[in-house]
Design a protein around this motif. Structure first.
Motif, PDB file in Angstrom:
ATOM      1  N   GLU A 128     -19.004  65.227  19.984  1.00 21.39           N
ATOM      2  CA  GLU A 128     -18.561  63.868  19.666  1.00 21.39           C
ATOM      3  C   GLU A 128     -19.528  62.901  20.325  1.00 21.39           C
ATOM      4  N   GLN A 129     -19.843  61.824  19.617  1.00 23.69           N
ATOM      5  CA  GLN A 129     -20.768  60.832  20.156  1.00 23.69           C
ATOM      6  C   GLN A 129     -20.481  59.488  19.507  1.00 23.69           C
ATOM      7  N   THR A 130     -20.535  58.424  20.312  1.00 24.70           N
ATOM      8  CA  THR A 130     -20.350  57.070  19.802  1.00 24.70           C
ATOM      9  C   THR A 130     -21.520  56.216  20.244  1.00 24.70           C
ATOM     10  N   PRO A 173     -21.439  50.129  16.223  1.00 23.27           N
ATOM     11  CA  PRO A 173     -21.495  51.541  16.604  1.00 23.27           C
ATOM     12  C   PRO A 173     -20.681  52.415  15.660  1.00 23.27           C
ATOM     13  N   VAL A 174     -21.080  53.659  15.561  1.00 23.98           N
ATOM     14  CA  VAL A 174     -20.352  54.669  14.792  1.00 23.98           C
ATOM     15  C   VAL A 174     -19.916  55.769  15.757  1.00 23.98           C
ATOM     16  N   THR A 175     -18.931  56.521  15.338  1.00 24.58           N
ATOM     17  CA  THR A 175     -18.532  57.711  16.087  1.00 24.58           C
ATOM     18  C   THR A 175     -18.768  58.909  15.197  1.00 24.58           C
ATOM     19  N   TRP A 184     -18.279  63.087  14.784  1.00 26.20           N
ATOM     20  CA  TRP A 184     -17.568  64.292  15.185  1.00 26.20           C
ATOM     21  C   TRP A 184     -18.247  65.454  14.476  1.00 26.20           C
ATOM     22  N   ARG A 230     -15.617  51.313  12.930  1.00 29.75           N
ATOM     23  CA  ARG A 230     -14.521  50.358  13.123  1.00 29.75           C
ATOM     24  C   ARG A 230     -14.969  48.961  12.729  1.00 29.75           C
TER      25      ARG A 230
END
Length: 117
Positions: A21-23, A88-90, A92, A116
């Protein structure tokens, strides 16, 4: 029966916790296609890479997307929208490197992108 269901639930939860996971904001996108003889599309974002699989290249920390599929194209569209908006994006991941992108310079298969408003 309860023991079997409990074991299944625990194995599912442990699999989810091992996925990467990374944001962060998009740093780099390398769009290509397996049908053109290339590799999968590669994306790199800022931020801490949590639960990084051991097969992922520790320097580049890129993610693999199969943009030859409708799901991969939808993820790429979301990533491009995030890059253009500066949001920003997240990411998975699947918890393992893509079979076509093995370690030690591997990339985790991206399975979900979050943006978001």
């Amino acid at each position: 029966m309860k023991k079997i269901l409990s074991a299944l639930m625990l194995s599912t939860l442990s699999t989810l916790t091992l996925a990467g996971e990374q944001t962060g904001k998009v740093i780099e996108i390398r769009v290509t296609s397996k049908t053109l003889g290339g590799h999968h599309t590669h994306v790199r974002i800022e931020g801490d890479y949590l639960n990084q699989p051991v097969c992922v290249d520790d320097v580049w920390k890129m993610w693999a997307i199969d943009t030859d599929t409708p799901a991969g194209q939808a993820m790429l569209s979301t990533i491009l929208a995030a890059q253009m908006s500066g949001k920003p994006v997240t990411f998975w991941g699947s918890g393992s490197c893509h079979p076509d992108e093995p370690g030690p310079q591997g990339m985790e298969q991206l399975i979900q992108v979050g943006l978001r408003s």
